[in-house]
Motif scaffolding. Structure first.
Motif, PDB file in Angstrom:
ATOM      1  N   THR A 108       0.999  -1.453  -0.401  1.00  0.00           N
ATOM      2  CA  THR A 108       0.378  -0.184  -0.076  1.00  0.00           C
ATOM      3  C   THR A 108       1.269   1.440  -0.155  1.00  0.00           C
ATOM      4  O   THR A 108       0.753   2.435  -0.632  1.00  0.00           O
ATOM      5  N   LYS A 109       1.581   1.015   0.844  1.00  0.00           N
ATOM      6  CA  LYS A 109       2.087   1.434   0.528  1.00  0.00           C
ATOM      7  C   LYS A 109       3.111   2.500  -0.531  1.00  0.00           C
ATOM      8  O   LYS A 109       3.338   4.110  -1.687  1.00  0.00           O
ATOM      9  N   ARG A 110       4.049   1.861  -1.262  1.00  0.00           N
ATOM     10  CA  ARG A 110       3.937   1.809  -2.931  1.00  0.00           C
ATOM     11  C   ARG A 110       3.468   1.963  -3.994  1.00  0.00           C
ATOM     12  O   ARG A 110       3.150   2.871  -5.130  1.00  0.00           O
ATOM     13  N   LEU A 111       1.552   1.832  -3.501  1.00  0.00           N
ATOM     14  CA  LEU A 111       0.846   2.657  -3.875  1.00  0.00           C
ATOM     15  C   LEU A 111       0.022   3.835  -3.568  1.00  0.00           C
ATOM     16  O   LEU A 111       0.514   5.014  -4.335  1.00  0.00           O
ATOM     17  N   ARG A 112       1.149   4.275  -2.398  1.00  0.00           N
ATOM     18  CA  ARG A 112       0.844   5.550  -2.056  1.00  0.00           C
ATOM     19  C   ARG A 112       1.950   6.756  -3.001  1.00  0.00           C
ATOM     20  O   ARG A 112       1.000   7.995  -2.828  1.00  0.00           O
ATOM     21  N   GLU A 113       2.932   6.034  -2.536  1.00  0.00           N
ATOM     22  CA  GLU A 113       4.114   6.747  -3.936  1.00  0.00           C
ATOM     23  C   GLU A 113       3.606   6.617  -5.203  1.00  0.00           C
ATOM     24  O   GLU A 113       4.068   7.688  -5.506  1.00  0.00           O
ATOM     25  N   TYR A 114       2.787   5.477  -5.784  1.00  0.00           N
ATOM     26  CA  TYR A 114       2.901   6.343  -6.922  1.00  0.00           C
ATOM     27  C   TYR A 114       1.586   7.106  -7.412  1.00  0.00           C
ATOM     28  O   TYR A 114       1.379   7.642  -8.136  1.00  0.00           O
ATOM     29  N   THR A 115       0.486   6.845  -6.728  1.00  0.00           N
ATOM     30  CA  THR A 115      -0.149   7.673  -6.357  1.00  0.00           C
ATOM     31  C   THR A 115      -0.174   9.171  -6.642  1.00  0.00           C
ATOM     32  O   THR A 115      -0.378  10.228  -7.223  1.00  0.00           O
ATOM     33  N   ILE A 116       1.091   9.486  -5.259  1.00  0.00           N
ATOM     34  CA  ILE A 116       1.912  10.804  -5.098  1.00  0.00           C
ATOM     35  C   ILE A 116       2.690  11.415  -6.054  1.00  0.00           C
ATOM     36  O   ILE A 116       2.208  12.458  -6.643  1.00  0.00           O
ATOM     37  N   LYS A 117       3.215  10.414  -6.918  1.00  0.00           N
ATOM     38  CA  LYS A 117       4.328  10.627  -7.780  1.00  0.00           C
ATOM     39  C   LYS A 117       3.522  10.873  -9.462  1.00  0.00           C
ATOM     40  O   LYS A 117       3.757  11.773  -9.891  1.00  0.00           O
ATOM     41  N   SER A 118       2.570  10.156  -9.724  1.00  0.00           N
ATOM     42  CA  SER A 118       1.651  10.230 -11.027  1.00  0.00           C
ATOM     43  C   SER A 118       0.464  11.482 -10.502  1.00  0.00           C
ATOM     44  O   SER A 118       0.592  12.587 -11.454  1.00  0.00           O
ATOM     45  N   HIS A 119       0.382  11.909  -9.103  1.00  0.00           N
ATOM     46  CA  HIS A 119      -0.299  13.483  -8.660  1.00  0.00           C
ATOM     47  C   HIS A 119       0.951  15.209  -8.938  1.00  0.00           C
ATOM     48  O   HIS A 119       0.481  15.743 -10.023  1.00  0.00           O
ATOM     49  N   SER A 120       1.884  14.441  -8.624  1.00  0.00           N
ATOM     50  CA  SER A 120       2.606  15.773  -8.185  1.00  0.00           C
ATOM     51  C   SER A 120       3.664  16.051  -9.569  1.00  0.00           C
ATOM     52  O   SER A 120       4.171  16.699 -10.118  1.00  0.00           O
ATOM     53  N   SER A 121       3.854  14.497 -10.899  1.00  0.00           N
ATOM     54  CA  SER A 121       4.069  14.642 -11.302  1.00  0.00           C
ATOM     55  C   SER A 121       3.223  15.159 -12.872  1.00  0.00           C
ATOM     56  O   SER A 121       3.960  15.916 -13.574  1.00  0.00           O
ATOM     57  N   MET A 122       1.786  15.983 -12.644  1.00  0.00           N
ATOM     58  CA  MET A 122       0.969  15.736 -13.434  1.00  0.00           C
ATOM     59  C   MET A 122       0.872  17.772 -12.910  1.00  0.00           C
ATOM     60  O   MET A 122       0.800  17.919 -12.066  1.00  0.00           O
ATOM     61  N   PRO A 123       1.504  18.595 -13.711  1.00  0.00           N
ATOM     62  CA  PRO A 123       1.744  20.219 -13.396  1.00  0.00           C
ATOM     63  C   PRO A 123       0.157  20.217 -12.859  1.00  0.00           C
ATOM     64  O   PRO A 123      -1.203  20.235 -13.589  1.00  0.00           O
ATOM     65  N   PRO A 124      -0.195  21.398 -12.487  1.00  0.00           N
ATOM     66  CA  PRO A 124      -1.550  21.488 -12.033  1.00  0.00           C
ATOM     67  C   PRO A 124      -2.245  22.151 -13.493  1.00  0.00           C
ATOM     68  O   PRO A 124      -1.563  23.037 -14.242  1.00  0.00           O
ATOM     69  N   ASN A 125      -3.284  21.590 -13.874  1.00  0.00           N
ATOM     70  CA  ASN A 125      -4.101  22.091 -14.985  1.00  0.00           C
ATOM     71  C   ASN A 125      -4.919  23.322 -14.871  1.00  0.00           C
ATOM     72  O   ASN A 125      -5.824  22.657 -14.037  1.00  0.00           O
ATOM     73  N   ASN A 126      -4.566  24.570 -15.474  1.00  0.00           N
ATOM     74  CA  ASN A 126      -4.960  25.616 -14.800  1.00  0.00           C
ATOM     75  C   ASN A 126      -5.442  25.651 -16.701  1.00  0.00           C
ATOM     76  O   ASN A 126      -6.090  26.831 -17.003  1.00  0.00           O
TER      77      ASN A 126
END
Length: 494
Positions: A299-317
Motif C-alpha cells: 500500500t505504501k508503494r501504491l501511495r507513492e505511485y499515486t503521489i508521484k502520478s499526481h505530482s508529476s502532472m503540473p496543475p492543470n489550469n
C-alpha cells in the motif's frame, strides 16, 4: 442537438466549488434549485472555429452526450441534464464525491487480493455494460475510476469521463491515437483498427498498478513508454509481486496480450478464476510481522505511485487559461468587428469624399467655364458701356452745340420776326395809302384809251408785282402768299 437546452444553467442551478479540471473542461459542484439535490456540473469549452485547436469540437461533445444518455448502470456515472451557451456545453452529472479509487486504497494500511478483486469486479461490471452495447471507453485509468462515496465498508465504483468513448460499429474501421500513454493498448500506439479490446488492456495495466504500486510500461519519457507498450516490455518483478498469487498474475498477463484475439474479453475477465474464486482470503491479525510489513509496503508503494502520478502532472489550469484566452479572443473579435465597422465606415466615407471631390471638381470646372464666360461678357459689357459713355458724351456735346445753334437761330428768328412785323406795319401803312389813293380816283375814268381795261385792275396787278418783288428781297418769299391773298381780297372788296 435538440437536447442541448439553450438556457443559462445558473438560472436553474447554484454553482459551487471546483471538483476537478481537465484540458478543456472543469467540474464544479452544483445544487438544483427546484429539488435541492446535489450534482456535478461539467463545463466543456467548445471549439470556436474549425481552424482552432483550443476547445472540444461540438460533434465530439454530442457523441459523449449521446453515449451518456444510453447509459444507466450502478458503476457508471449518469447524465441528468445538458445546457449550452455561447462558449460552453454544461453536463449536469451524478455527483461522485468519494474521490479516486487509488487515493482511497493508498490511504489503507493494507490491501488483500480479495479486496482488490472486489473493486476490479465492479470495474469489469461497468465495462461489461458498455461492451454489451458496443461502447468502448478508450480512457480507462485511475483518474477516471471514482468512488460514489468513501465512508462505507465497500465503496461503489463509478466510471467517469466519456469524452473519448465511441460506439464500435460492425464493418466500420476505426483508428485514432488518443488516451493517456501509460494506459493505452498497442493497437493505439501502432495506429491499428480499434475495438473493445483496448479497454481490456487498460484494465490489465490498472490491475498491475493496483496490486504492485508500480506501472508496467512507464518509462523515462513518453517515447520510452510507447516503445515498451508496443514491445509488451513488462515483467512481474519479485520485489513487487513476491506475494501476489499466480492467478492474479495470470489475469494480468492475459489482459496485457498484444494480440487482440488472444486478449481476455470482458466476459472472459468476469468469469476468470481470480475474480470468481476467493482463494486469497484476508489474512487475520495473527499473521507474522514480516508478512504484514510487506503488505503495508504494497500500500505504501501504491501511495507513492499515486503521489508521484499526481505530482508529476503540473496543475492543470488549461480551462482557466482557456477562459482567459477565450475572453481575450472575444475582445479581439469585438475589436476586429469594431475595426471592420470602422473600415467599412472609412470606405463609405472615402466614397462620399471621392464623390464630393468629383462633384467639387465638376462644379469648379463649370464655375471656371462660367466665370470665363461671365468675365468675357462683363468685358464686352464694359466695352459697350464705354462706347455708350463716349456716344453719350458726344451726344451731349452735339446737344449743347445744337442748343447753342438753336439759341442763335432763335435770336435770328426773333430778329426776323421783329423785322417782319416792322415791314408788315410799314406795308400795311403803304397799302392803306395806296387804297386811299386808288379810292380817290374816278371810277368811270376808264382806261385811258383802253376801253376794255379797267385802270383799277391794271393798277392792282402792278401793285401786286411790286409787292412780291419787295417781299422777295426783304423776307425771302416768306408770307408772300398770305400777303398776296390779303391784297387780292382787299382789291376784290373794293
Amino acid at each position: 442537438m435538440d437536447l442541448f437546452k439553450q438556457q443559462n444553467v445558473e438560472d436553474f442551478y447554484d454553482i459551487g466549488d471546483e471538483l476537478g479540471s481537465g484540458q478543456f473542461a472543469i467540474v464544479k459542484q452544483c445544487r438544483e434549485r427546484s429539488s435541492g439535490l446535489e450534482y456535478a456540473a461539467k463545463f466543456i469549452k467548445k471549439r470556436q472555429s474549425m481552424a482552432s485547436s483550443r476547445g472540444v469540437r461540438r460533434e465530439e461533445i454530442e457523441r459523449e452526450v449521446t453515449i451518456l444518455q444510453q447509459i444507466q448502470h450502478p458503476n457508471i456515472v449518469t447524465l441528468h441534464d445538458v445546457y449550452e451557451n455561447r462558449t460552453d456545453v454544461v453536463l449536469i452529472l451524478e455527483l461522485v464525491s468519494g474521490g479516486e479509487l487509488f487515493d482511497f486504497l493508498a490511504q489503507k494500511e493494507s490491501l488483500s487480493e480479495e479486496e482488490a478483486t472486489q473493486f476490479i469486479k465492479q470495474i469489469l461490471e461497468g465495462v461489461n455494460y458498455l461492451h454489451t452495447r458496443k461502447i468502448a471507453h478508450f480512457d480507462l485509468k485511475p483518474e477516471n475510476i471514482m468512488l460514489l462515496e468513501k465512508n462505507v465498508a465497500l465503496p461503489r465504483i463509478k466510471l467517469i469521463d466519456f469524452g473519448l468513448a465511441h460506439t464500435i460499429e460492425a464493418g466500420v474501421e476505426f483508428k485514432n491515437i488518443f488516451g493517456t500513454p501509460e494506459f493505452v493498448a498497442p493497437e493505439i500506439v501502432n495506429y491499428e483498427p480499434l475495438g473493445l479490446e483496448a479497454d481490456m488492456w487498460s484494465i490489465g495495466v490498472i490491475t498491475y498498478i493496483l496490486l504492485s504500486g508500480a506501472s508496467p510500461f512507464l518509462g523515462e519519457t513518453k517515447q520510452d513508454t510507447l516503445r515498451n507498450i508496443s514491445a509488451v516490455n513488462y515483467e512481474f518483478d519479485e520485489e513487487f509481486f513476491g506475494h501476489t498469487s499466480d492467478l492474479a498474475k495470470k489475469f494480468i498477463s492475459q489482459l496485457l496480450e498484444k494480440d487482440k484475439r488472444k486478449r481476455l474479453s470482458i466476459q472472459d475477465a468476469l468469469s476468470h478464476p481470480w475474480i470468481k474464486s476467493n482463494e486469497l482470503r484476508e489474512e487475520n491479525k495473527a499473521t507474522e510481522p514480516k508478512r504484514r510489513e510487506r503488505r503495508q509496503l504494497k500500500t505504501k508503494r501504491l501511495r507513492e505511485y499515486t503521489i508521484k502520478s499526481h505530482s508529476s502532472m503540473p496543475p492543470n489550469n488549461t480551462y482557466v487559461n482557456f477562459e482567459r484566452f477565450a475572453q481575450v479572443v472575444e475582445d479581439i473579435d469585438q475589436m476586429e468587428s469594431s475595426f471592420s465597422s470602422l473600415a467599412e465606415a472609412h470606405d463609405s466615407l472615402q466614397e462620399d469624399i471621392d464623390a464630393l471631390v468629383s462633384i467639387y471638381n465638376e462644379k469648379e470646372a463649370w464655375y471656371k467655364e462660367e466665370s470665363e464666360a461671365v468675365r468675357h461678357e462683363l468685358s464686352q459689357i464694359r466695352y459697350e458701356f464705354r462706347k455708350v459713355e463716349a456716344s453719350k458724351r458726344t451726344l451731349q456735346d452735339d446737344m449743347q452745340t445744337f442748343s447753342c445753334s438753336l439759341a442763335a437761330v432763335s435770336e435770328r428768328f426773333q430778329e426776323r420776326q421783329d423785322h417782319f412785323d416792322a415791314l408788315r406795319l410799314e406795308l400795311s401803312n403803304e397799302l392803306q395809302w395806296v387804297q386811299e389813293v386808288v379810292g380817290s380816283l374816278p371810277v368811270d375814268g376808264g382806261g385811258g384809251g383802253y376801253p376794255s381795261c379797267s385802270f383799277t385792275t391794271v393798277f392792282n396787278n402792278d401793285v401786286n408785282e411790286a409787292l412780291k418783288e419787295l417781299l422777295n428781297r426783304s423776307c425771302g418769299g416768306e408770307l408772300l402768299s398770305g400777303i398776296n391773298l390779303d391784297f387780292t381780297e382787299t382789291g376784290q372788296q373794293r
